[in-house]
Design an enzyme around this catalytic site. Structure first.
Site, mmCIF file in Angstrom:
data_model
loop_
_atom_site.group_PDB
_atom_site.id
_atom_site.type_symbol
_atom_site.label_atom_id
_atom_site.label_comp_id
_atom_site.label_asym_id
_atom_site.label_seq_id
_atom_site.Cartn_x
_atom_site.Cartn_y
_atom_site.Cartn_z
ATOM 1 N N GLU A 1 10.317 16.395 14.785
ATOM 2 C CA GLU A 1 10.571 16.286 13.351
ATOM 3 C C GLU A 1 9.621 17.213 12.600
ATOM 4 O O GLU A 1 8.403 17.048 12.663
ATOM 5 C CB GLU A 1 10.359 14.843 12.890
ATOM 6 C CG GLU A 1 10.763 14.643 11.446
ATOM 7 C CD GLU A 1 10.482 13.232 10.943
ATOM 8 O OE1 GLU A 1 9.388 12.718 11.189
ATOM 9 O OE2 GLU A 1 11.380 12.662 10.282
ATOM 10 N N CYS B 1 13.911 11.412 5.659
ATOM 11 C CA CYS B 1 14.016 10.952 7.049
ATOM 12 C C CYS B 1 15.411 11.261 7.588
ATOM 13 O O CYS B 1 15.596 11.418 8.783
ATOM 14 C CB CYS B 1 13.721 9.470 7.136
ATOM 15 S SG CYS B 1 14.624 8.512 5.944
ATOM 16 N N SER C 1 5.876 7.713 9.691
ATOM 17 C CA SER C 1 6.063 8.528 10.891
ATOM 18 C C SER C 1 6.093 7.652 12.150
ATOM 19 O O SER C 1 5.566 6.529 12.166
ATOM 20 C CB SER C 1 4.939 9.547 11.000
ATOM 21 O OG SER C 1 3.717 8.863 11.175
ATOM 22 N N GLU D 1 10.631 1.645 10.138
ATOM 23 C CA GLU D 1 11.621 2.696 9.850
ATOM 24 C C GLU D 1 10.889 4.010 9.990
ATOM 25 O O GLU D 1 9.964 4.279 9.218
ATOM 26 C CB GLU D 1 12.151 2.561 8.408
ATOM 27 C CG GLU D 1 12.944 1.312 8.127
ATOM 28 C CD GLU D 1 14.314 1.323 8.766
ATOM 29 O OE1 GLU D 1 14.748 2.370 9.291
ATOM 30 O OE2 GLU D 1 14.951 0.259 8.766
ATOM 31 N N LYS E 1 0.859 -1.184 0.000
ATOM 32 C CA LYS E 1 0.000 0.000 0.000
ATOM 33 C C LYS E 1 0.901 1.242 0.000
ATOM 34 O O LYS E 1 1.574 1.537 0.979
ATOM 35 C CB LYS E 1 -0.875 0.042 1.262
ATOM 36 C CG LYS E 1 -1.881 1.180 1.198
ATOM 37 C CD LYS E 1 -2.337 1.671 2.551
ATOM 38 C CE LYS E 1 -1.581 2.834 3.072
ATOM 39 N NZ LYS E 1 -1.620 4.062 2.260
ATOM 40 N N GLY F 1 3.932 4.357 13.224
ATOM 41 C CA GLY F 1 4.739 3.186 13.612
ATOM 42 C C GLY F 1 4.292 2.618 14.944
ATOM 43 O O GLY F 1 4.243 1.397 15.132
HETATM 44 P P1 NAD Z 1 2.795 8.351 7.651
HETATM 45 O O1 NAD Z 1 3.114 7.588 8.884
HETATM 46 O O2 NAD Z 1 1.758 9.389 7.717
HETATM 47 O O3 NAD Z 1 2.362 7.360 6.489
HETATM 48 C C1 NAD Z 1 3.170 6.285 6.057
HETATM 49 C C2 NAD Z 1 2.288 5.209 5.461
HETATM 50 O O4 NAD Z 1 1.492 4.641 6.507
HETATM 51 C C3 NAD Z 1 1.307 5.726 4.412
HETATM 52 O O5 NAD Z 1 1.183 4.773 3.380
HETATM 53 C C4 NAD Z 1 0.019 5.856 5.198
HETATM 54 O O6 NAD Z 1 -1.139 5.806 4.401
HETATM 55 C C5 NAD Z 1 0.122 4.653 6.125
HETATM 56 N N1 NAD Z 1 -0.705 4.722 7.335
HETATM 57 C C6 NAD Z 1 -1.098 5.837 8.004
HETATM 58 N N2 NAD Z 1 -1.828 5.481 9.084
HETATM 59 C C7 NAD Z 1 -1.899 4.135 9.100
HETATM 60 C C8 NAD Z 1 -2.508 3.172 9.972
HETATM 61 N N3 NAD Z 1 -3.196 3.535 11.049
HETATM 62 N N4 NAD Z 1 -2.357 1.864 9.698
HETATM 63 C C9 NAD Z 1 -1.637 1.468 8.628
HETATM 64 N N5 NAD Z 1 -1.060 2.326 7.751
HETATM 65 C C10 NAD Z 1 -1.175 3.643 7.986
HETATM 66 O O7 NAD Z 1 4.181 8.966 7.136
HETATM 67 P P2 NAD Z 1 4.431 9.904 5.861
HETATM 68 O O8 NAD Z 1 3.930 11.265 6.210
HETATM 69 O O9 NAD Z 1 3.921 9.244 4.631
HETATM 70 O O10 NAD Z 1 6.019 9.908 5.779
HETATM 71 C C11 NAD Z 1 6.821 10.785 6.478
HETATM 72 C C12 NAD Z 1 7.449 10.080 7.667
HETATM 73 O O11 NAD Z 1 8.170 8.947 7.231
HETATM 74 C C13 NAD Z 1 8.482 10.955 8.382
HETATM 75 O O12 NAD Z 1 8.319 10.805 9.770
HETATM 76 C C14 NAD Z 1 9.808 10.347 7.951
HETATM 77 O O13 NAD Z 1 10.876 10.562 8.827
HETATM 78 C C15 NAD Z 1 9.459 8.915 7.825
HETATM 79 N N6 NAD Z 1 10.419 8.217 6.960
HETATM 80 C C16 NAD Z 1 11.303 7.365 7.547
HETATM 81 C C17 NAD Z 1 12.255 6.710 6.772
HETATM 82 C C18 NAD Z 1 13.230 5.753 7.404
HETATM 83 O O14 NAD Z 1 13.749 4.910 6.687
HETATM 84 N N7 NAD Z 1 13.527 5.847 8.683
HETATM 85 C C19 NAD Z 1 12.277 6.923 5.395
HETATM 86 C C20 NAD Z 1 11.352 7.804 4.840
HETATM 87 C C21 NAD Z 1 10.420 8.438 5.633
#
Ligand code: NAD
Length: 495
Positions: free
Chosen positions: A385, A284, A229, A250, A175, A233
């Site tokens: 962040e 990230c 995020s 991650e 997804k 997570g």
């Molecule tokens: P997000 O957590 O909002 O979304 C990530 C994914 O999770 C999306 O596909 C979203 O639809 C899904 N999601 C959201 N709520 C969910 C739930 N309750 N159950 C299952 N899936 C759900 O993050 P974002 O805004 O898309 O990305 C930015 C974040 O990602 C930042 O915090 C960044 O640091 C982090 N990031 C980390 C790494 C790493 O490798 N450490 C790499 C890239 C981004």
């Protein structure tokens, strides 16, 4: 009207059971709809997981070198389509074309590297304590993988999950983030062209609650591989723990660069600039804190502000653009709120601090590159962040204090130090509590052959990329072959 894209389930492109769609807009020009996508629901998720379940026995029984051959074709097709993949990615995500080419290149590198694992997938052979007995460990697939990905690396991050999952013999449902589904649709088309059998990789587009939640709660899913995020997570961790599923996370970062008094300041300025404002600060691993020695902080800051002034904002498809837009309006509001917080906390705004609305920026979610000086480590802008082009400069008196400040964070992804003192460099490597440390380079720019991930609130102990990713996507099986023809008892027959 913009093109309509479908889910990919059991080898077929299918509309969602919901009959609904959502639009994906170009953040550099919010009037441009990049595509229309399926607003899927639990019914689609169930169908995709059933397809992954049906495909699993045959795929896991396919010799790993044969699985690798398909993945080598994936790498070739990524290479062949690199430019169009990069252009689509810039249109839906906003980062500049040189960076989206880099995103695709990362997937190419990772795919070539990991497809080669098909002829390795190394286990161990160890001596037995008993005669006529053989001991070895082998890697087994985990089963059905749910991959949930963010929008900032729309192809690279999916590749970190899909390629190791597939080489290890798992089947997958992915997804993508709702802001960047097109890149994953394009990626899945490449797997299809490369000859991946139906059901081995399935794609369901839609929101975190309507698609993500049923994926992580589904009893047939064995492993959830998530990047996003820290808040999401945490939800995934607790759901998976309740359902006894494996999960790899991650998550966020608050990455820092130390600039010591003996640093090559011009080099440090370029590294900080690239780390803080590359990808509009939406990596990230983005550098959001600079810990600068008090002896050079003024000179360094002046140089940095001067260079920041020269950066050009605009559409990432134009060659002259240095910085693209933020991903969407809600991210722009979030970044702007943090700037107000920084001002209220007493940090000194040196440059930026507002929406960018000049030429080429009128219709997009652009934000000025922003630098705060005189930041204290405990301020919210130095702890949370922001995920935008906002940099905090924190002065320090010594190397020891600089390390303390870097480690004063709930995250632990990436860190860097600029110094000419080799002893300091090694001390930094030992004491900075992050999963990645760079010496005389920025916090961004990881290569795929090494483990990627972070400590503390950034991850849950797993690492992606390199051979470390195999630990996520395979299970160890220990095998004992007794060819003595009699009952032998380990530990008991000890004499
Ligand atoms: P997000 O957590 O909002 O979304 C990530 C994914 O999770 C999306 O596909 C979203 O639809 C899904 N999601 C959201 N709520 C969910 C739930 N309750 N159950 C299952 N899936 C759900 O993050 P974002 O805004 O898309 O990305 C930015 C974040 O990602 C930042 O915090 C960044 O640091 C982090 N990031 C980390 C790494 C790493 O490798 N450490 C790499 C890239 C981004």
């Amino acid at each position: 009207m913009a093109k309509l894209f479908k889910n990919h389930i059991n080898g077929k492109w299918k509309a969602s059971a919901s009959g609904e769609i959502f639009e994906n807009v170009n953040p550099a020009n919010c009037n441009e709809v990049v595509g229309r996508f399926q607003k899927s629901n639990a019914k689609d998720v169930n169908e995709a997981i059933a397809a992954a379940e049906a495909a699993l026995p045959k795929w896991r029984a396919t010799p790993a070198p044969k699985r690798g051959e398909i993945l080598f074709k994936v790498a070739e097709l990524l290479l062949k389509n690199k430019e169009s993949l990069a252009r689509d990615m810039t249109r839906e995500m906003g980062k500049v074309i040189t960076e989206t080419r880099g995103d695709v290149q990362e997937a190419i590198d990772l795919t070539y590297y990991t497809a080669g694992e098909g002829r390795r997938l190394l286990g161990e052979t160890v001596p037995s304590e008993l005669k006529n007995k053989f001991c070895m460990s082998v890697r087994m697939p985990v089963g059905i993988v749910a991959a949930i990905t963010p929008w900032n690396f729309p192809i690279a991050i999916p590749s970190w999950k899909l390629i190791p999952a597939l080489i290890c013999g798992n089947t997958v449902v992915i997804k993508p983030a709702t802001d960047t589904p097109l890149s994953v649709v394009n990626f899945v088309k490449i797997f299809e062209q490369a000859g991946l059998p139906p059901g081995v990789l399935n794609l369901v587009t839609g929101s975190g609650t309507e698609v993500g939640t049923p994926m992580i709660e589904h009893d047939k899913v064995n492993l959830v591989s998530f990047t996003g995020s820290t808040d999401t997570g945490a939800v995934i961790a607790s759901t998976c723990a309740r359902n006894m599923k494996q999960y790899s996370l991650e998550m966020g970062g608050k990455n820092a660069i130390i600039v010591m008094d003996d640093a090559d300041l011009d080099l440090a300025v370029e590294g900080v600039l690239f780390g803080a404002f590359g990808t509009t600060g939406q990596r990230c691993t983005a550098c959001s804190r600079v810990i600068a020695h008090k002896k050079i902080v003024k000179k360094f800051t002046d140089l940095l502000v001067k260079r920041t002034r020269s950066l050009k904002l605009g559409d990432g498809l134009l060659a002259k653009t240095d910085i693209g837009p933020l991903i969407n309006e809600s991210q722009r509001t979030k970044v702007h709120n943090y700037v107000q917080i920084g001002k209220n906390e007493g940090a000194k705004l040196l440059i930026g601090g507002n929406y960018a609305t000049g030429k080429g920026c009128k219709n997009g979610s652009f934000y000025q590159p922003t630098i705060f000086a005189d930041v204290a480590s405990k301020m919210r802008i130095a702890q949370e962040e922001i995920f935008g082009p906002v940099l905090c400069i924190i002065p320090c008196n010594s190397f020891e204090q600089a390390v303390e400040i870097v480690n004063d964070s709930k995250f632990g992804l990436s860190s860097a130090i600029y110094t000419r003192d080799v002893n300091r460099a090694f001390q930094a490597m030992e004491t900075l509590d992050t999963g990645i440390t760079y010496i005389n380079a920025s916090t961004i720019g990881a290569e795929i052959q090494l483990p990627f991930g972070g400590t503390k609130g950034t991850g849950n102990g797993h690492r992606e990329a390199g051979t470390a990713a195999l630990e996520i996507f395979s299970e160890w099986k220990s095998v004992y072959v007794d060819y003595s023809g009699k009952l032998q008892k380990a530990q008991i027959e000890h004499d």
